[in-house]
Scaffold this motif. Structure first.
Motif, PDB file in Angstrom:
ATOM      1  N   ALA A 426       0.504  -1.139   0.414  1.00  0.00           N
ATOM      2  CA  ALA A 426       0.005  -0.087   0.312  1.00  0.00           C
ATOM      3  C   ALA A 426       0.929   1.560   0.096  1.00  0.00           C
ATOM      4  O   ALA A 426       0.526   2.009  -0.350  1.00  0.00           O
ATOM      5  CB  ALA A 426      -0.892   0.099   1.240  1.00  0.00           C
ATOM      6  N   GLY A 427       1.945   1.059   1.065  1.00  0.00           N
ATOM      7  CA  GLY A 427       2.809   2.977   0.507  1.00  0.00           C
ATOM      8  C   GLY A 427       3.650   2.674  -0.419  1.00  0.00           C
ATOM      9  O   GLY A 427       3.689   3.402  -0.713  1.00  0.00           O
ATOM     10  N   ALA A 428       3.652   1.815  -1.779  1.00  0.00           N
ATOM     11  CA  ALA A 428       4.417   1.713  -2.516  1.00  0.00           C
ATOM     12  C   ALA A 428       3.452   2.493  -3.241  1.00  0.00           C
ATOM     13  O   ALA A 428       3.767   3.310  -4.457  1.00  0.00           O
ATOM     14  CB  ALA A 428       5.272   0.382  -3.059  1.00  0.00           C
ATOM     15  N   ALA A 429       2.300   1.619  -3.690  1.00  0.00           N
ATOM     16  CA  ALA A 429       1.389   1.844  -4.463  1.00  0.00           C
ATOM     17  C   ALA A 429       0.768   4.480  -3.903  1.00  0.00           C
ATOM     18  O   ALA A 429       1.028   5.249  -4.852  1.00  0.00           O
ATOM     19  CB  ALA A 429       0.061   1.565  -4.523  1.00  0.00           C
ATOM     20  N   ALA A 430       0.682   4.098  -2.906  1.00  0.00           N
ATOM     21  CA  ALA A 430       0.428   5.415  -2.550  1.00  0.00           C
ATOM     22  C   ALA A 430       1.510   6.230  -2.310  1.00  0.00           C
ATOM     23  O   ALA A 430       0.818   7.650  -3.054  1.00  0.00           O
ATOM     24  CB  ALA A 430      -0.238   5.577  -0.876  1.00  0.00           C
ATOM     25  N   PHE A 431       2.588   6.415  -2.365  1.00  0.00           N
ATOM     26  CA  PHE A 431       3.924   7.270  -2.357  1.00  0.00           C
ATOM     27  C   PHE A 431       3.908   7.650  -3.827  1.00  0.00           C
ATOM     28  O   PHE A 431       3.717   8.677  -4.339  1.00  0.00           O
ATOM     29  CB  PHE A 431       4.770   7.317  -1.740  1.00  0.00           C
ATOM     30  N   SER A 432       4.079   6.684  -4.744  1.00  0.00           N
ATOM     31  CA  SER A 432       3.959   6.578  -6.409  1.00  0.00           C
ATOM     32  C   SER A 432       3.118   7.291  -6.909  1.00  0.00           C
ATOM     33  O   SER A 432       3.821   8.301  -7.576  1.00  0.00           O
ATOM     34  CB  SER A 432       4.312   5.310  -6.996  1.00  0.00           C
ATOM     35  N   GLY A 433       2.233   6.790  -6.448  1.00  0.00           N
ATOM     36  CA  GLY A 433       0.968   7.443  -6.998  1.00  0.00           C
ATOM     37  C   GLY A 433       0.711   9.396  -6.650  1.00  0.00           C
ATOM     38  O   GLY A 433       0.293  10.075  -7.543  1.00  0.00           O
ATOM     39  N   ALA A 434       0.827   9.629  -5.642  1.00  0.00           N
ATOM     40  CA  ALA A 434       1.031  11.070  -4.705  1.00  0.00           C
ATOM     41  C   ALA A 434       2.259  11.354  -5.575  1.00  0.00           C
ATOM     42  O   ALA A 434       2.107  13.181  -6.217  1.00  0.00           O
ATOM     43  CB  ALA A 434       1.454  10.765  -3.351  1.00  0.00           C
ATOM     44  N   VAL A 435       3.185  10.996  -6.043  1.00  0.00           N
ATOM     45  CA  VAL A 435       4.531  12.261  -6.408  1.00  0.00           C
ATOM     46  C   VAL A 435       4.081  11.957  -7.371  1.00  0.00           C
ATOM     47  O   VAL A 435       4.353  12.905  -8.159  1.00  0.00           O
ATOM     48  CB  VAL A 435       5.703  11.147  -6.430  1.00  0.00           C
ATOM     49  N   THR A 436       3.847  10.784  -8.712  1.00  0.00           N
ATOM     50  CA  THR A 436       3.017  10.895  -9.961  1.00  0.00           C
ATOM     51  C   THR A 436       1.448  11.245 -10.399  1.00  0.00           C
ATOM     52  O   THR A 436       1.627  11.933 -11.697  1.00  0.00           O
ATOM     53  CB  THR A 436       3.511   9.928 -10.810  1.00  0.00           C
ATOM     54  N   HIS A 437       0.705  11.520  -9.518  1.00  0.00           N
ATOM     55  CA  HIS A 437       0.016  11.630  -9.182  1.00  0.00           C
ATOM     56  C   HIS A 437      -1.163  11.104  -9.698  1.00  0.00           C
ATOM     57  O   HIS A 437      -2.075  11.553 -11.023  1.00  0.00           O
ATOM     58  CB  HIS A 437      -0.910  13.365 -10.405  1.00  0.00           C
ATOM     59  N   THR A 438      -1.071   9.596  -9.812  1.00  0.00           N
ATOM     60  CA  THR A 438      -1.767   8.768 -10.600  1.00  0.00           C
ATOM     61  C   THR A 438      -2.857   7.806  -9.596  1.00  0.00           C
ATOM     62  O   THR A 438      -1.984   7.786  -8.648  1.00  0.00           O
ATOM     63  CB  THR A 438      -0.967   8.288 -11.510  1.00  0.00           C
ATOM     64  N   ILE A 439      -3.903   7.298 -10.443  1.00  0.00           N
ATOM     65  CA  ILE A 439      -4.183   6.248  -9.161  1.00  0.00           C
ATOM     66  C   ILE A 439      -4.119   4.503 -10.191  1.00  0.00           C
ATOM     67  O   ILE A 439      -4.125   3.896  -9.189  1.00  0.00           O
ATOM     68  CB  ILE A 439      -5.899   6.846  -9.534  1.00  0.00           C
ATOM     69  N   SER A 440      -3.556   4.411 -10.842  1.00  0.00           N
ATOM     70  CA  SER A 440      -2.790   3.228 -11.340  1.00  0.00           C
ATOM     71  C   SER A 440      -1.951   2.761 -11.480  1.00  0.00           C
ATOM     72  O   SER A 440      -2.011   1.448 -11.346  1.00  0.00           O
ATOM     73  CB  SER A 440      -2.818   3.680 -12.939  1.00  0.00           C
ATOM     74  N   THR A 441      -1.103   3.407  -9.824  1.00  0.00           N
ATOM     75  CA  THR A 441      -0.195   2.860  -9.379  1.00  0.00           C
ATOM     76  C   THR A 441      -0.994   1.538  -8.560  1.00  0.00           C
ATOM     77  O   THR A 441       0.090   0.427  -7.959  1.00  0.00           O
ATOM     78  CB  THR A 441       0.861   3.776  -8.676  1.00  0.00           C
ATOM     79  N   ALA A 442      -2.274   2.057  -7.940  1.00  0.00           N
ATOM     80  CA  ALA A 442      -2.563   0.835  -7.268  1.00  0.00           C
ATOM     81  C   ALA A 442      -2.785  -0.765  -7.971  1.00  0.00           C
ATOM     82  O   ALA A 442      -2.439  -1.296  -7.410  1.00  0.00           O
ATOM     83  CB  ALA A 442      -4.235   1.374  -6.760  1.00  0.00           C
ATOM     84  N   LEU A 443      -3.281  -0.497  -9.241  1.00  0.00           N
ATOM     85  CA  LEU A 443      -3.972  -2.051 -10.184  1.00  0.00           C
ATOM     86  C   LEU A 443      -2.086  -1.997 -10.449  1.00  0.00           C
ATOM     87  O   LEU A 443      -1.741  -3.330 -10.606  1.00  0.00           O
ATOM     88  CB  LEU A 443      -4.020  -2.116 -11.426  1.00  0.00           C
TER      89      LEU A 443
END
Length: 644
Positions: A426-443
């Motif tokens: 969850a931390g990997a998807a949340a931090f990378s998604g926040a830095v790149t402003h994307t939601i698809s990092t969860a997928l």
């Protein structure tokens, strides 16, 4: 001399060349030629684009696998800001030139060979490589079928190539397509959506198939294997901790983006570093690499940062579902002379530092080391490092929760132990998604691990992180565009009701230089020589000022130079005579009204990739709007000036 022709014996009378009659094996050659022609008709019958998209996916998978295998099977990648600028309608010279392909591959391979020392990846540069091949295949396609170049068709290939670039790095076609959509554009065509999925699926399938052929895998599997508990992966009260983790990642991402962008500006403006980057790029790169290598040296400070692990091994260990803090509570595992493939997590343990100390030290050091690494002028990607950084944040929170609740959280009379690996995911998807402003990092996290048991908490963490990051800082790629001063149209972040009251009349450029059909050529020459605009609005007459089209400056100059040097005495020449003589005039198919809102104008510019539009009132040209006026208006909406 005309070539001799004859009639084939027993033929219906169709003439053939004597060379064909006397050549070796004429019947066999005719059959082969006919078969090839039939095959060409059948293949191109379903649309030639699909074959080029398939080739694109397979080629990028081959290159991705070869590079990863060469440098030790490490998955890592930037050219995304430039591609984002190109897809917005701006032409960047030589960016898509296939001549740069070899240099990019060599430079990226050297970057990946540094391993955890520089701690950089390959996603961004691989997207660049993919779009270079796509642009080249597009030119081959136009030459093959003999059609003129089509700008919209080229953009379709580039959008598909961006998805392929991400998909062939992570073997993740779904998140590859969605990530490229979120990062590259604000508006997306459904037609490109299917093309992107097709090419990305071909690339991802080929990438993982090569691992099977190379005997690395028995079958096609996920890139990072996990063993999360499937029956009850998390208890309901843990949802709160996942959301809190997302909020922490959002705050950390804001701090990272702010520091990274300002440090880049400092490096470019500081006299010493700017001179080094301008005259001695290798020296600056060597100095930065020396600093990073000295810190990550395993027998030294690197001992407390798991620096002997590769980037892939970092993720493999961080996604471990066992709690290291509980495993080392009553025992102290030795630090092996070489990393133990069966117990790679030993690299994170130090008897005096404990698991919490090494994870915290890793986060503090990598925070500024990643910022320093982004200033090194070499092909490199920055998505994988921030993905690992987020996984370390989640792992630290998960380990703390496992110590706070060693038996697990009681929910419904059942107690299940906490899995720190789920928090790392969850931390990997949340931090990378926040830095790149994307939601698809969860997928992307689910496709990388092959498990979707944490779908809801991971998605909630990503949403919480994005809610904080998008309200405070521009994304990593937007920030890079700002620092590099690339032409780019920002979003309207001020969504207050007052922003919808801003209309074009408030910010349009009222000083336009227009030409009229009844304007004498002497005045036309004065206007052209005194201004340097690329095109001029064309009016029906000086009196009516009705906008009828535009005329380009280059075409006008060419037409005026072709005019006869001497005219008949007493005969006045006008612009309409030059237009009638063949100077092309382009119609104005889209115009703005002074009453058009800022949001509507912004959407038009983004949707159609426009650079400028004229503003008309009752058919008369009263002004113009370009990116300059839009940026100024958006800045005033986002940060209103202080009242005087």
């Amino acid at each position: 001399m005309e070539e001799l022709v004859g009639l084939r014996e027993g033929s219906s009378g169709n003439p053939v060349t004597l060379q064909e009659l006397w050549g070796p094996c004429p019947r066999l050659r005719r059959r082969i030629g006919g078969g090839l022609e039939w095959l060409k008709q059948k293949l191109f019958r379903v649309g030639e684009d699909w074959y080029f998209l398939t080739t694109l996916g397979v080629l990028m998978a081959l290159i991705s696998y070869t590079m990863s295998f060469t440098v030790g099977r490490v998955v890592r990648g930037s050219g995304i800001p430039e591609l984002k600028t190109i897809l917005s309608g701006v032409v960047l010279e030589d960016y898509l030139d296939i001549k740069n392909f070899g240099a990019k591959v060599v430079g990226l391979t050297c970057t990946l060979a540094t391993g955890s020392t520089i701690f950089l990846g390959k996603v961004g540069p691989f997207v660049h490589l993919s779009v270079m091949i796509a642009a080249y295949l597009g030119r081959v396609r136009t030459k093959t079928i003999g059609e003129p170049e089509n700008k919209s068709k080229q953009n379709e290939m580039l959008v598909a190539a961006a998805a392929v670039g991400v998909a062939t790095v992570f073997a993740a076609p779904f998140s590859g397509v969605l990530f490229s959509i979120e990062v590259m554009s604000s508006h997306f065509s459904v037609w490109d959506y299917w093309r992107g999925f097709f090419a990305a699926t071909c690339g991802a399938f080929m990438f993982r198939l090569l691992a099977v052929f190379n005997s690395e895998q028995e079958t096609i599997t996920s890139l990072f294997k996990t063993s999360f508990r499937v029956d009850v992966p998390f208890d309901l009260p843990e949802i709160f901790f996942f959301v809190a983790l997302g909020a922490i990642c959002g705050v950390l991402s804001c701090a990272y983006l702010f520091c990274q962008r300002n440090f880049l500006i400092f490096v470019k403006t500081n006299p010493l570093t700017s001179k080094l980057l301008a005259t001695s790029k290798p020296l600056y790169s060597a100095l930065a690499a020396l600093v990073l290598a000295s810190i990550t040296y395993p027998p030294g400070v690197g001992r407390f940062m798991a620096s002997r692990l590769s980037m892939k091994q970092h993720l493999d260990t961080l996604f471990d579902n066992n709690s290291w803090a509980l495993m080392t509570r009553n025992s102290s595992p030795p630090w092996p002379a070489e990393p133990d493939p069966q117990n790679l997590w030993f690299e994170w343990y130090h008897p005096r530092f404990t698991i919490f100390g090494t994870l915290a030290f890793f986060l503090v050091m990598k925070f500024w080391m990643l910022i320093l690494a982004t200033t090194i002028p070499m092909p490199a990607g920055y998505f994988m490092p921030i993905f690992i950084f987020g996984a370390a944040v989640g792992r630290l929170i998960g380990e703390a929760l496992s110590v706070a609740f060693p038996e697990g959280i009681v929910a419904g009379g059942v107690t299940n132990p906490i899995m720190p690996g789920g928090y790392a995911l969850a931390g990997a998807a949340a931090f990378s998604g926040a830095v790149t402003h994307t939601i698809s990092t969860a997928l992307l996290a689910f496709e990388l691990t092959g498990q979707i048991v944490h779908a809801l908490p991971v998605l909630m963490a990503v949403l919480a992180a994005n809610a904080i990051a998008q309200s405070c800082q521009p994304s990593f790629y937007d920030g890079t565009i700002i620092v590099k001063k690339l032409p780019y149209l920002p979003w309207i972040r001020g969504r207050k009701i007052s922003s919808h009251r801003v209309i074009v009349e408030h910010f349009m450029n009222c000083s336009i230089t227009a030409l009229a059909k009844d304007m004498p050529l002497e005045e036309v020459v004065k206007v052209i020589t005194s201004t340097d605009k690329a095109e001029y609005p064309l009016e029906e007459s000086t009196e009516s000022q009705i906008l009828v089209g535009t005329v380009r400056r280059a075409h006008l100059l060419q037409a005026l130079q072709a005019e006869p040097p001497s005219w008949a005495p007493g005969h006045q020449r006008y612009l309409q005579d030059v237009l009638a003589g063949g100077c092309p005039m382009e119609p104005v198919t889209l115009q703005l009204s002074p009453e058009t809102s800022l949001h509507e104008a912004h959407n038009l510019f983004e949707l159609l990739n426009l650079q400028s539009l004229f503003v008309t009132s009752r058919g008369r040209a009263v002004g113009s709007v370009s990116w300059v006026e839009l940026k100024k208006a958006i800045s005033n909406v986002t940060n209103p000036p202080a009242p005087k």
